[in-house]
Design a protein around this motif. Sequence first.
Motif, PDB file in Angstrom:
ATOM      1  N   MET A   1      57.589  26.317  69.142  1.00 27.56           N
ATOM      2  CA  MET A   1      57.036  27.029  70.696  1.00 27.56           C
ATOM      3  C   MET A   1      56.097  26.359  71.342  1.00 27.56           C
ATOM      4  SD  MET A   1      58.927  30.111  72.753  1.00 27.56           S
ATOM      5  CE  MET A   1      58.981  30.698  74.571  1.00 27.56           C
ATOM      6  N   THR A   2      55.828  26.814  72.667  1.00 25.88           N
ATOM      7  CA  THR A   2      54.870  25.838  73.238  1.00 25.88           C
ATOM      8  C   THR A   2      54.036  27.418  73.593  1.00 25.88           C
ATOM      9  OG1 THR A   2      55.098  23.999  73.644  1.00 25.88           O
ATOM     10  CG2 THR A   2      53.632  24.701  74.979  1.00 25.88           C
ATOM     11  N   PRO A   3      52.952  27.761  73.856  1.00 26.71           N
ATOM     12  CA  PRO A   3      52.266  29.542  74.797  1.00 26.71           C
ATOM     13  C   PRO A   3      52.563  28.734  76.076  1.00 26.71           C
ATOM     14  CG  PRO A   3      50.980  28.567  72.303  1.00 26.71           C
ATOM     15  CD  PRO A   3      52.311  27.115  73.065  1.00 26.71           C
ATOM     16  N   GLU A   4      53.268  29.790  76.348  1.00 31.46           N
ATOM     17  CA  GLU A   4      52.914  30.242  77.666  1.00 31.46           C
ATOM     18  C   GLU A   4      51.496  30.509  78.615  1.00 31.46           C
ATOM     19  OE1 GLU A   4      54.523  32.697  81.184  1.00 31.46           O
ATOM     20  OE2 GLU A   4      55.686  32.889  79.463  1.00 31.46           O
ATOM     21  N   LEU A   5      51.418  29.316  79.172  1.00 34.33           N
ATOM     22  CA  LEU A   5      49.653  29.777  80.485  1.00 34.33           C
ATOM     23  C   LEU A   5      49.905  30.643  81.112  1.00 34.33           C
ATOM     24  CD1 LEU A   5      47.048  27.194  80.112  1.00 34.33           C
ATOM     25  CD2 LEU A   5      48.060  28.246  82.459  1.00 34.33           C
ATOM     26  N   SER A   6      49.322  31.135  81.486  1.00 35.23           N
ATOM     27  CA  SER A   6      48.888  31.756  83.328  1.00 35.23           C
ATOM     28  C   SER A   6      47.672  32.399  83.259  1.00 35.23           C
ATOM     29  CB  SER A   6      49.876  33.721  82.880  1.00 35.23           C
ATOM     30  OG  SER A   6      49.060  33.909  81.895  1.00 35.23           O
ATOM     31  N   LEU A   7      47.524  32.752  85.042  1.00 33.76           N
ATOM     32  CA  LEU A   7      46.496  32.805  84.916  1.00 33.76           C
ATOM     33  C   LEU A   7      46.312  34.419  85.485  1.00 33.76           C
ATOM     34  CD1 LEU A   7      46.643  30.444  88.324  1.00 33.76           C
ATOM     35  CD2 LEU A   7      44.738  30.802  86.034  1.00 33.76           C
ATOM     36  N   ALA A   8      45.346  34.671  84.786  1.00 35.18           N
ATOM     37  CA  ALA A   8      45.015  36.339  84.437  1.00 35.18           C
ATOM     38  C   ALA A   8      44.494  37.218  83.869  1.00 35.18           C
ATOM     39  CB  ALA A   8      47.326  37.145  83.799  1.00 35.18           C
ATOM     40  N   ILE A   9      44.424  37.744  83.272  1.00 30.42           N
ATOM     41  CA  ILE A   9      42.943  38.588  82.953  1.00 30.42           C
ATOM     42  C   ILE A   9      43.272  38.867  80.923  1.00 30.42           C
ATOM     43  CG2 ILE A   9      40.844  39.889  82.919  1.00 30.42           C
ATOM     44  CD1 ILE A   9      41.060  39.972  86.106  1.00 30.42           C
ATOM     45  N   PRO A  10      42.931  39.126  80.156  1.00 35.58           N
ATOM     46  CA  PRO A  10      43.382  39.711  79.171  1.00 35.58           C
ATOM     47  C   PRO A  10      43.041  40.780  78.896  1.00 35.58           C
ATOM     48  CG  PRO A  10      41.537  38.350  78.519  1.00 35.58           C
ATOM     49  CD  PRO A  10      42.112  38.029  80.060  1.00 35.58           C
ATOM     50  N   SER A  11      43.743  42.200  78.456  1.00 35.18           N
ATOM     51  CA  SER A  11      42.837  43.150  78.395  1.00 35.18           C
ATOM     52  C   SER A  11      42.060  43.371  77.767  1.00 35.18           C
ATOM     53  CB  SER A  11      44.502  44.016  77.611  1.00 35.18           C
ATOM     54  OG  SER A  11      44.596  43.577  75.924  1.00 35.18           O
ATOM     55  N   GLU A  12      41.121  44.266  77.417  1.00 39.33           N
ATOM     56  CA  GLU A  12      40.086  44.721  76.878  1.00 39.33           C
ATOM     57  C   GLU A  12      39.978  44.628  75.009  1.00 39.33           C
ATOM     58  OE1 GLU A  12      37.249  48.797  75.475  1.00 39.33           O
ATOM     59  OE2 GLU A  12      38.222  48.378  77.649  1.00 39.33           O
ATOM     60  N   ASP A  13      41.545  45.089  74.796  1.00 42.23           N
ATOM     61  CA  ASP A  13      41.346  45.456  73.561  1.00 42.23           C
ATOM     62  C   ASP A  13      41.336  43.800  72.862  1.00 42.23           C
ATOM     63  OD1 ASP A  13      40.890  48.066  72.993  1.00 42.23           O
ATOM     64  OD2 ASP A  13      42.402  48.896  72.820  1.00 42.23           O
ATOM     65  N   GLU A  14      42.349  42.861  73.523  1.00 43.30           N
ATOM     66  CA  GLU A  14      43.535  41.705  73.719  1.00 43.30           C
ATOM     67  C   GLU A  14      42.151  40.619  73.032  1.00 43.30           C
ATOM     68  OE1 GLU A  14      46.756  40.970  74.838  1.00 43.30           O
ATOM     69  OE2 GLU A  14      45.888  40.856  75.992  1.00 43.30           O
ATOM     70  N   TYR A  15      41.223  41.143  74.568  1.00 34.71           N
ATOM     71  CA  TYR A  15      39.931  40.271  73.906  1.00 34.71           C
ATOM     72  C   TYR A  15      39.056  40.110  72.993  1.00 34.71           C
ATOM     73  CZ  TYR A  15      35.475  38.834  76.332  1.00 34.71           C
ATOM     74  OH  TYR A  15      34.317  38.426  76.576  1.00 34.71           O
ATOM     75  N   LEU A  16      39.188  41.904  73.177  1.00 34.22           N
ATOM     76  CA  LEU A  16      38.152  41.647  71.879  1.00 34.22           C
ATOM     77  C   LEU A  16      38.098  41.409  70.821  1.00 34.22           C
ATOM     78  CD1 LEU A  16      36.682  44.900  72.694  1.00 34.22           C
ATOM     79  CD2 LEU A  16      35.505  42.791  72.931  1.00 34.22           C
ATOM     80  N   ALA A  17      39.580  41.252  70.413  1.00 35.37           N
ATOM     81  CA  ALA A  17      40.280  41.074  68.808  1.00 35.37           C
ATOM     82  C   ALA A  17      40.115  39.542  69.132  1.00 35.37           C
ATOM     83  CB  ALA A  17      41.971  40.994  68.993  1.00 35.37           C
ATOM     84  N   LEU A  18      40.566  38.602  70.251  1.00 38.46           N
ATOM     85  CA  LEU A  18      40.977  37.370  70.161  1.00 38.46           C
ATOM     86  C   LEU A  18      39.066  36.955  70.293  1.00 38.46           C
ATOM     87  CD1 LEU A  18      42.147  35.095  70.344  1.00 38.46           C
ATOM     88  CD2 LEU A  18      41.861  34.559  71.906  1.00 38.46           C
ATOM     89  N   ARG A  19      38.429  37.337  70.236  1.00 38.48           N
ATOM     90  CA  ARG A  19      36.485  36.683  70.158  1.00 38.48           C
ATOM     91  C   ARG A  19      36.818  36.872  68.871  1.00 38.48           C
ATOM     92  NH1 ARG A  19      33.334  35.625  73.580  1.00 38.48           N
ATOM     93  NH2 ARG A  19      31.056  36.107  72.780  1.00 38.48           N
ATOM     94  N   SER A  20      36.862  37.678  68.320  1.00 35.49           N
ATOM     95  CA  SER A  20      36.541  38.245  67.377  1.00 35.49           C
ATOM     96  C   SER A  20      37.412  37.476  66.030  1.00 35.49           C
ATOM     97  CB  SER A  20      36.708  39.700  66.418  1.00 35.49           C
ATOM     98  OG  SER A  20      36.593  39.470  64.939  1.00 35.49           O
ATOM     99  N   ALA A  21      38.546  37.182  66.395  1.00 39.55           N
ATOM    100  CA  ALA A  21      39.572  36.320  65.495  1.00 39.55           C
ATOM    101  C   ALA A  21      39.342  34.551  65.382  1.00 39.55           C
ATOM    102  CB  ALA A  21      41.001  36.329  65.883  1.00 39.55           C
ATOM    103  N   ALA A  22      38.366  34.415  66.398  1.00 36.58           N
ATOM    104  CA  ALA A  22      38.083  33.041  66.572  1.00 36.58           C
ATOM    105  C   ALA A  22      37.056  32.846  66.705  1.00 36.58           C
ATOM    106  CB  ALA A  22      37.989  32.452  68.809  1.00 36.58           C
ATOM    107  N   GLY A  23      36.359  33.409  66.139  1.00 31.65           N
ATOM    108  CA  GLY A  23      34.871  33.576  65.213  1.00 31.65           C
ATOM    109  C   GLY A  23      33.413  33.552  66.850  1.00 31.65           C
TER     110      GLY A  23
END
Length: 136
Positions: A1-23
């Motif tokens: 399934m293709t991820p859903e794209l939205s014009l939205a701001i990530p939460s603080e926690d998920e933002y920090l986690a994704l930055r870390s995971a993506a290097g």
Amino acid sequence: MTPELSLAIPSEDEYLALRSAAGLSAMTSAGARLGLPASWCSVCLRHAGELVGMGRVVGDGGLFLFLFVVDIAVAPAWQGQGLGRRIMQALMDEVHARAPARAMVGLIADGTAHRLYEKFGFGLVAPGAHGMLLRL
């Protein structure tokens, strides 16, 4: 399934986690708390509610006609599927629709990422100008 794209701001926690995971470099919670709501434009890619990709454009968009593309990140399990291109396309669609005339859009490309950004019209500024950076 293709991820859903939205014009939205990530939460603080998920933002920090994704930055870390993506290097990407680590950011602070305090910085995320202040910076995320001030985004000129922000895009999230979600699969089953989980943030798997994001990107932002920062800048005031009015007085100082310079916008900066930041935080292009895709979770490792989702890389190589064109999601970075999808994020950039959504951000650039917003830039072309909303940015004032004469605006400049910049970014810093790590590694081979410049190949993606060139597809959206970005080019090196040297020798006509030289990007400079001061890290504090």
